[in-house]
Design a protein around this motif. Sequence first.
Motif, short mmCIF file in Angstrom:
data_model
loop_
_atom_site.label_atom_id
_atom_site.label_comp_id
_atom_site.label_asym_id
_atom_site.label_seq_id
_atom_site.Cartn_x
_atom_site.Cartn_y
_atom_site.Cartn_z
N UNK A 199 0.96 -1.17 -0.20
CA UNK A 199 0.29 -0.04 -0.06
C UNK A 199 0.99 1.52 -0.15
N UNK A 200 2.06 0.94 0.93
CA UNK A 200 2.98 2.70 1.23
C UNK A 200 3.26 2.53 -0.21
N UNK A 201 4.28 1.94 -1.15
CA UNK A 201 4.56 1.74 -2.07
C UNK A 201 4.26 1.80 -3.29
N UNK A 202 2.95 2.09 -3.66
CA UNK A 202 1.98 2.11 -4.66
C UNK A 202 0.96 3.38 -4.63
N UNK A 203 0.66 3.56 -3.37
CA UNK A 203 -0.24 4.92 -2.73
C UNK A 203 0.33 5.76 -2.49
N UNK A 204 1.83 6.13 -2.79
CA UNK A 204 2.97 7.62 -2.10
C UNK A 204 2.33 7.72 -0.66
N UNK A 205 1.95 7.29 -0.06
CA UNK A 205 1.88 7.62 1.45
C UNK A 205 3.15 7.09 2.31
N UNK A 206 3.54 8.01 3.63
CA UNK A 206 5.02 7.61 3.75
C UNK A 206 4.16 6.72 5.38
N UNK A 207 4.81 6.00 6.18
CA UNK A 207 5.29 4.76 7.37
C UNK A 207 4.41 6.05 8.09
N UNK A 208 4.66 7.36 8.03
CA UNK A 208 3.99 8.49 9.58
C UNK A 208 2.87 8.26 8.86
N UNK A 209 2.67 8.63 7.83
CA UNK A 209 0.72 8.98 7.41
C UNK A 209 0.62 7.18 8.01
N UNK A 210 0.75 6.28 8.09
CA UNK A 210 0.15 5.08 7.79
C UNK A 210 -0.21 4.80 9.23
N UNK A 211 0.73 5.44 9.96
CA UNK A 211 0.26 4.94 12.03
C UNK A 211 -0.43 6.26 12.47
N UNK A 212 -0.72 7.21 11.52
CA UNK A 212 -1.05 8.05 12.17
C UNK A 212 -2.50 8.02 12.12
N UNK A 213 -2.86 7.53 10.77
CA UNK A 213 -3.73 6.77 10.61
C UNK A 213 -4.73 5.61 10.91
N UNK A 214 -3.79 5.03 11.64
CA UNK A 214 -3.55 3.91 12.96
C UNK A 214 -4.18 4.35 14.36
N UNK A 215 -3.11 5.53 15.02
CA UNK A 215 -3.85 6.53 15.90
C UNK A 215 -5.43 6.85 16.09
N UNK A 216 -5.81 7.24 14.42
CA UNK A 216 -7.28 7.88 14.84
C UNK A 216 -7.81 7.17 14.73
N UNK A 217 -7.83 5.50 13.69
CA UNK A 217 -8.99 4.51 14.09
C UNK A 217 -8.83 3.46 15.68
N UNK A 218 -7.87 3.92 15.83
CA UNK A 218 -7.85 3.80 17.59
C UNK A 218 -8.70 4.19 18.41
N UNK A 219 -8.41 5.84 17.99
CA UNK A 219 -9.20 6.58 19.04
C UNK A 219 -10.66 6.71 18.35
N UNK A 220 -10.89 6.32 17.45
CA UNK A 220 -12.56 6.18 16.63
C UNK A 220 -13.15 4.93 17.59
N UNK A 221 -12.26 4.52 17.94
CA UNK A 221 -12.90 3.18 18.66
C UNK A 221 -13.30 1.77 17.87
N UNK A 222 -12.33 2.14 16.90
CA UNK A 222 -12.51 0.96 15.66
C UNK A 222 -11.19 -0.60 15.55
#
Length: 288
Positions: A199-222
């Motif tokens: 996903x990171x290699x083809x979609x252009x996002x960084x590992x930091x972008x990915x980890x930040x999304x993980x945090x947001x989803x965790x805070x959302x209770x998902x």
Amino acid sequence: MTTPLPERAGRRCHNVLNSIAATLYFSPDLGRELAAVGIEDSNAAYFATRAAAMGAVGPGTVTATFYNFRHDLIAEHVPAVWRTASPETVLAARTRAVDATLRRLLGDDVVASKEVAEAAELALRAAEACGRSARPLYAAHADLPVPDAPHLALYHAATLLREHRGDGHLAVLLDAELDPVEALVSHTATGRGMTPKWALGTRGWSRGDWEAAVVRLRERGLLDAEGELNDAGTALRKDIEARTDRLDRAPYEHLGAAGVERLTELAKELLMTAFAAGAFPEGMIGKG
């Protein structure tokens, strides 16, 4: 009276046809054909190949319709790619690549078989019931002519059905309030999406972008503390697919239960042959 479709029959049929359509994007034949018209970068090749049906669009249109790619990555290549090769040139190269890819993966005998012709007829019949409204990628492809050769017609129909469901799926993701990276992270967490590396290699996002999304989803209770989907996250992803099914039911209801079953059967046989021929890279799908 039309026989009701079994639960998820349309989704199962789509998933097989979608995989057949996706073979092109992992094909060396596509890279060769686009390089021949001057497009050598793999990202530029993907954006051009999939967007060409919409014409010489700008990066905003591609970002909007592709959804989970980083806009800056797209803007590196679009609209510059159209100065290298026009959309018409790209579409012609794509057709040549589809022909070469299917012949390589399936063999000439299968390509010329009555089963491929039957699958093409069924898939085109299903696509008759697709709707253009609010479905830009589908609508653009629906304006293209249907190829005469059955294997090319099958690929065309598979693309129509792929983009029709995809356009509807994006509306559901928006309503679920999942941004592009959150959509990727949550899909990967189901075990049916691309691995983070892919996903990171083809979609252009960084590992930091990915980890930040993980945090947001965790805070959302998902997501739980390990980054896995919890009950709420699992329920949300199931609901997303169910709602996408509802938005995508028209072509499969139009084809009917028997037609959907037969098309799924035929397409599965073709897909298994393509898999055995190495259509997809190893390690692309999963959580790892």
